[in-house]
Write an enzyme that holds these catalytic residues in place. Structure first.
Site, PDB file in Angstrom:
ATOM      1  N   ARG A 174      10.446   4.276   3.540  1.00  0.00           N
ATOM      2  CA  ARG A 174      10.190   4.177   2.092  1.00  0.00           C
ATOM      3  C   ARG A 174       9.316   5.357   1.693  1.00  0.00           C
ATOM      4  NH1 ARG A 174       6.204  -1.004   2.770  1.00  0.00           N
ATOM      5  NH2 ARG A 174       4.761   0.073   4.113  1.00  0.00           N
ATOM      6  N   SER A 219      -5.178  15.324 -38.131  1.00  0.00           N
ATOM      7  CA  SER A 219      -5.576  14.992 -36.763  1.00  0.00           C
ATOM      8  C   SER A 219      -5.955  13.510 -36.762  1.00  0.00           C
ATOM      9  CB  SER A 219      -6.762  15.842 -36.316  1.00  0.00           C
ATOM     10  OG  SER A 219      -7.126  15.461 -35.012  1.00  0.00           O
ATOM     11  N   MET A 276       4.115 -11.367   1.279  1.00  0.00           N
ATOM     12  CA  MET A 276       5.167 -12.361   1.530  1.00  0.00           C
ATOM     13  C   MET A 276       5.423 -12.461   3.035  1.00  0.00           C
ATOM     14  SD  MET A 276       7.668 -11.859  -1.684  1.00  0.00           S
ATOM     15  CE  MET A 276       7.910 -10.135  -1.423  1.00  0.00           C
ATOM     16  N   HIS A 335     -21.206   5.050 -27.554  1.00  0.00           N
ATOM     17  CA  HIS A 335     -21.872   6.343 -27.407  1.00  0.00           C
ATOM     18  C   HIS A 335     -21.887   6.789 -25.944  1.00  0.00           C
ATOM     19  CE1 HIS A 335     -25.515   8.863 -26.902  1.00  0.00           C
ATOM     20  NE2 HIS A 335     -24.985   9.459 -27.961  1.00  0.00           N
ATOM     21  N   LYS A 347      13.107  -2.578   0.775  1.00  0.00           N
ATOM     22  CA  LYS A 347      13.414  -2.543   2.208  1.00  0.00           C
ATOM     23  C   LYS A 347      14.921  -2.590   2.428  1.00  0.00           C
ATOM     24  CE  LYS A 347      10.873  -5.155   5.021  1.00  0.00           C
ATOM     25  NZ  LYS A 347      10.180  -4.526   6.130  1.00  0.00           N
ATOM     26  N   TYR A 358       0.074  18.448 -30.909  1.00  0.00           N
ATOM     27  CA  TYR A 358      -0.817  18.545 -29.744  1.00  0.00           C
ATOM     28  C   TYR A 358      -1.658  17.272 -29.599  1.00  0.00           C
ATOM     29  CZ  TYR A 358      -4.586  19.349 -33.089  1.00  0.00           C
ATOM     30  OH  TYR A 358      -5.488  19.190 -34.104  1.00  0.00           O
ATOM     31  N   CYS A 409      -7.307  13.384 -31.950  1.00  0.00           N
ATOM     32  CA  CYS A 409      -8.561  13.778 -31.313  1.00  0.00           C
ATOM     33  C   CYS A 409      -9.415  12.565 -30.956  1.00  0.00           C
ATOM     34  CB  CYS A 409      -9.333  14.756 -32.177  1.00  0.00           C
ATOM     35  SG  CYS A 409      -9.769  14.083 -33.780  1.00  0.00           S
ATOM     36  N   ARG A 441      13.043 -11.104   6.935  1.00  0.00           N
ATOM     37  CA  ARG A 441      11.911 -10.467   6.225  1.00  0.00           C
ATOM     38  C   ARG A 441      12.136 -10.442   4.728  1.00  0.00           C
ATOM     39  NH1 ARG A 441       9.419  -6.598  10.157  1.00  0.00           N
ATOM     40  NH2 ARG A 441      10.885  -6.486  11.866  1.00  0.00           N
ATOM     41  N   GLY A 491       2.172  -7.252   2.800  1.00  0.00           N
ATOM     42  CA  GLY A 491       1.534  -8.440   3.370  1.00  0.00           C
ATOM     43  C   GLY A 491       1.500  -9.646   2.451  1.00  0.00           C
TER      44      GLY A 491
HETATM   45  C1  PEP Z   1     -12.056   9.159 -34.149  1.00  0.00           C
HETATM   46  O1  PEP Z   1     -12.468   8.353 -34.964  1.00  0.00           O
HETATM   47  O2  PEP Z   1     -11.062   8.955 -33.430  1.00  0.00           O
HETATM   48  C2  PEP Z   1     -12.758  10.446 -33.931  1.00  0.00           C
HETATM   49  C3  PEP Z   1     -12.276  11.362 -33.138  1.00  0.00           C
HETATM   50  O3  PEP Z   1     -13.944  10.589 -34.555  1.00  0.00           O
HETATM   51  P1  PEP Z   1     -15.322   9.985 -34.022  1.00  0.00           P
HETATM   52  O4  PEP Z   1     -15.076   9.424 -32.670  1.00  0.00           O
HETATM   53  O5  PEP Z   1     -16.280  11.106 -34.006  1.00  0.00           O
HETATM   54  O6  PEP Z   1     -15.612   8.964 -35.056  1.00  0.00           O
END
Ligand code: PEP
Ligand code: MG
Length: 930
Positions: free
Chosen positions: A387, A818, A131, A505, A47, A905, A885, A120, A129
């Site tokens: 702001r 990966s 303070m 899962h 402020k 990636y 991944c 203020r 709100g």
């Molecule tokens: C992992 O373990 O990060 C992975 C991608 O393989 P999964 O989840 O299939 O075990």
């Protein structure tokens, strides 16, 4: 409050931490000048910094009532020094008051022409709100007659006085003094009681019916009550009021509300609040006065139209209190409720023009959408606040794109203007935020699948499928899910489980589908036999409605209204183009079907980073291949196994080929079968019988074989590459399916780029063994199918801590890495990824962990393993392609970590691809700034 530097109880520093040297303590603003500016938020609070910018910047010089800001450093000093002020502060405040007096022509405490001020709070980050604020400071027995004379409005002055007594006694004399009265016995409540009593006696309906005489009586009774309650009088001395108010604002930094808000928002205690002392202006001085709030663009849609509301003859708190319906400032701001009211543009056209001009100048200057507060006192316009305005997801994207086109901002700034959570709003339907705010959840779990959903409770996957076939919307409620539930999960609107963590899962599957899901809701008791779920004293039965917020992990009883996902994806893709121009990190998707692959491509994925072969054995159309896989698993001899593999082969090839085709020209990382085989062995008697028959063996023998497959620690058992070592023919069959698919596509003129990935590797000998098999199959397929070499790579997953340590050796063999951060986190922490629901909530709440490491990479610990893996891998192979991944691949902080660590990636579920693209772009712009 662990390790607090601002200990309240002792009123002294909690540790011997050296207090920071304090700099300039008070910054003045007003009269076209300011000592601070917008960049000084840390010191002046949001402020204070913006008031300084509006008042003093050459391009603005807006009509801001003059005042001054006491810095956040003073707040820190105050708490570190038994609630006392640094030397010299009092003189500085005096000097600055004189400067305000000079500009306003009024004098603080003067009997004839008194100056009144507001006091203020204002922290670095807005804490709405949380303070305190005290208005009309400076009104005393002595100054009241002067004010009456000046305003010619006795009622107005006594109304201001009763507000001051109320605010001051509540904030300064009660809260800041640490008094905690019993529920409903606070001073504010008691004073309100007095006012209500007068109103009732006089037969008035509203506060505005009170006359000057009534208010005089009320003020006098208020003061008696204050004396009686606190044993000391309401201060009748302007400077005492001012310092009481300043101290109370500092005190409110350590108030209960502020502390819990900071905890939720992650605001450090060390920041402190600034105090803004500013000359009062009044929007309640008659029909030529008004007060209002506005946004420089529509915050709901992003439309480039000035948007706001106001009230004639009112104070700021009246607009917020919702007692009167505010009127629109212009035609663009008209709503159903305000359609009959006159706009500011209609009743005060000149002032509106002035405000509109200010709006344009502010936007040009700040280059962002702002939220503003203004007051008109007897026809004169004043700016009280500005702001950066809060906005929803669709409007954030719209504003960023518009401002880029208007050349107000550059690409990097446009990218920074949208948060990942805002982008997510464009991708999923959500529970209506208003309805949610008004409803108490019955349980809280982990936010596993984004967006919101509602449906009727079912307890089995089969019921989910059956009910859905009848056109019913259902929520599948399970203790936890397993691969056999997939059809039901698909059919349900959302999934709710009592157990399991972020990589359980249910979470994995739901996220992959972009389906709303809440997991690990330990407070819920599910009784599958009675078909009931209970929590928070509620017992719900099959068919009862539930609403889930999968982005926050909240569960509500009943049906809450939903807000549709914004289908205006034209803007989404335009925005992603901007992100693509900025980012360096590649973005791929984890996808296992041609449909998911196509969706990922539409969202902008540049390939598939993880195709889990085994997913072809779950869900739609999986009956036939699953049966053959089961045959293979329970085979005893090589011949039996080879026969089963031959039967399985055409299914696998068709599946792989369809995905390679959908992703033509882009790389597809195909991982060989990973999970422990016993996961696929059926449990139902019917299925076991069928399987025994097809193998020509007795049920006893089958059960024996199945029992042999059972492991006490399957996650660390016979899985991943270990299957390929013990059953080389299984790896060979998969390699053959991949190469034959690619060869056929080559003949059809379609370019495919398969990357074969071996999971759960911990030493280079495992890799060499598998690579030789793959190379052998490649030779055989190219020869048999008369094609030239099939372009492909062979690489490994890095998901065992040892693999990070020996990455140098692995990279001598592997052409890419990966990181499987789900397993790497599991094995690095020693936390079972499927069982964190039981304790992760407590770990976060008790601050044992700052965040769930299965949601965001634990950069401090697991991050070191990853960095080591990257560095050692690249040492052996400079151009090693490195991806991720695990589920972290779509989580913004983890994406930034991957960018910093030099990944090629990230790969995540298709619905998270846009988020990963944005996060990668934001990481690139942050890198630049550094
Ligand atoms: C992992 O373990 O990060 C992975 C991608 O393989 P999964 O989840 O299939 O075990
Ligand atoms: Mg894994």
């Amino acid at each position: 409050m662990p390790a607090s530097v601002l200990s309240r109880k002792s009123g002294s520093p909690a540790s011997a931490a050296k207090p920071k040297k304090i700099g300039k303590m008070v910054y003045f603003f007003g009269g076209g000048k300011a000592e601070g500016d917008e960049s000084m938020k840390n010191l002046l609070g949001g402020k204070g910094a913006n008031l300084a910018e509006m008042a003093g910047h050459g391009a603005l010089r807006l009509p801001v009532p003059p005042g001054f800001t006491i810095t956040t450093e003073v707040c820190t000093y105050y708490w570190q020094n038994r609630r006392s002020y640094p030397k010299g502060l009092r003189d500085l405040v005096d000097n600055n008051l004189r400067r305000v007096e000079k500009l306003t022509g009024k004098v603080f405490g003067d009997a004839k022409n008194p100056l009144l001020v507001s006091v203020r709070s204002g922290a670095r980050k807005s804490m709405p709100g949380m303070m305190e604020t005290i208005l009309n400071v400076g009104l005393t027995e002595k100054t009241i007659p002067g004010m009456v004379e000046q305003t010619k409005n006795e009622r107005f002055v006594y109304d201001a006085y009763r507000r001051l007594i109320m605010m001051y006694s509540d904030v300064v004399m009660e809260k800041a003094a640490g008094i905690e009265p019993a529920e409903g016995m606070g001073i504010r409540k008691q004073l309100e009681g007095i006012m209500d009593e007068v109103k009732e006696r006089m037969g008035y309906k509203s506060d505005t019916d009170l006359t000057a005489q009534d208010l005089k009586v009320i003020c006098s009774r208020f003061k008696d009550k204050v004396l009686e309650t606190f044993g000391k009088p309401f201060p009748d001395e302007p400077l005492a009021q001012l310092w009481g108010s300043i101290g109370a604002v500092f005190a409110s930094w350590m108030g209960k509300r502020a502390i819990s808000y900071r905890r939720i928002e992650g605001i450090p205690e060390e920041w402190g609040t600034a105090v803004n002392v500013q000359s009062m202006v009044f929007g309640n001085m008659g029909e030529d006065s008004a007060t209002g709030v506005g946004f420089t663009r529509n915050p709901g849609t992003g439309d480039n139209h000035f948007y706001g509301e106001y009230l004639v003859n009112a104070q700021g708190e009246d607009v917020v209190a919702g007692i009167r319906t505010p009127a629109p400032i212009n035609e663009d701001s008209r709503s159903e409720q305000s359609k009959h009211l006159q706009s500011l543009q209609q009743i005060m056209p000149e002032t509106y023009e002035q405000l509109f001009d200010i709006r344009n100048r502010l936007e040009k200057h700040y280059r962002d959408m702002l939220d503003i507060e203004f007051t008109i006192e007897r026809g004169t316009l004043y700016m009280l606040q500005c702001r950066v305005g809060k906005r929803n997801g669709p409007s954030a994207v719209r504003i960023a794109l518009d401002m880029l086109q208007e050349k107000l901002i550059k690409k990097e700034e446009a990218v920074a203007r949208v948060t990942p959570a805002q982008l997510d709003e464009l991708l999923h339907p959500i529970v209506d935020p208003k309805a949610e705010a008004a409803t108490k959840p019955i349980a809280k779990g982990l936010p596993a699948g984004p967006g919101g959903a509602k449906g009727m409770i079912v307890f089995t996957a089969q019921d989910a499928v059956n009910w859905a076939k009848q056109g019913k919307k259902v929520i599948l409620v399970r203790e936890e899910t397993n691969p056999e539930d997939v059809e039901g999960m698909r059919a349900a609107q959302a999934i709710l489980t009592a157990r399991g963590g972020m990589t359980s899962h249910a979470a994995l599957v739901a996220r992959g589908w972009g389906k709303c899901c809440v997991v690990g809701c330990g407070a819920l008791e599910i009784d599958v036999h009675q078909k009931t779920v209970s929590g928070a004293g509620e017992i719900l039965r099959e068919g009862d409605w539930l609403t889930l917020n999968g982005s926050k992990g909240l569960v509500y009883k009943g049906e809450l209204p939903m807000r549709d996902a914004d289908e205006g994806n034209k803007e989404l893709s335009e925005f992603l183009k901007v992100c693509n121009a900025v980012r360096k990190l590649g973005v791929r998707a984890n996808a296992d079907t041609p449909e998911d692959a196509a969706r990922a491509r539409r969202f902008g994925a540049e390939g598939i980073g993880l195709f889990r072969i085994e997913h072809m054995f779950y869900g739609k159309g999986s009956e036939a291949p699953l049966f053959k896989l089961r045959k293979m698993i329970v085979s005893k001899t090589l011949e039996e196994r080879r026969r089963a593999l031959d039967e399985l082969f055409p299914h696998m090839k068709a599946d792989i080929k369809a995905t390679l085709k959908a992703m033509h020209d882009l790389p597809v990382t195909i991982r060989t079968i990973d999970p422990p085989l016993h996961e696929f062995v059926p449990h139902e008697a019917e299925k076991l019988k069928e399987l025994a028959q097809s193998l020509n063996i007795g049920l006893d023998e089958l059960e024996k074989r199945a029992a042999n497959l059972r492991e006490s620690n399957p996650m660390m058992g016979h899985r991943g590459v270990r299957l390929g070592i013990t059953y080389p023919e299984v790896t060979e069959m998969q390699a053959r399916a991949i190469f034959e698919s690619a060869a056929e596509l080559q003949k059809e003129g379609i370019k495919s780029l398969p990357e074969i990935m071996i999971p759960v590797v911990c030493n280079e000998a495992e890799l060499k063994h598998q690579f030789e098999l793959v190379a052998k199959v490649h030779r055989e397929v190219t020869r048999a199918m008369r094609v030239k070499a099939i372009p492909h790579l062979v690489g490994t997953m890095i998901e065992i801590p040892r693999a990070c340590l020996v990455a140098c050796k692995l990279a001598e063999v592997a052409q890419f890495f990966s990181f499987g951060t789900n397993d790497l986190t599991q094995m690095g922490f020693g936390f079972s990824r499927d069982d964190t629901g039981a304790f992760m909530g407590d770990y976060i709440e008790k601050k044992i962990l700052a965040a769930d490491p299965f949601q965001t990479i634990d950069q401090q610990g697991i991050g070191q393993l990853i960095e080591m893996g990257v560095q050692r891998g690249r040492k052996a192979r400079k151009d090693l392609k490195i991806g991720i991944c695990g589920e972290h691949g779509g989580e913004p902080a983890s994406v930034e970590f991957c960018h910093r660590t030099g990944f090629t990636y990230v790969s995540c579920s298709p619905f998270r691809v846009p988020i990963a693209i944005l996060a990668a772009a934001q990481a690139a712009t942050k890198g630049k700034k550094k």
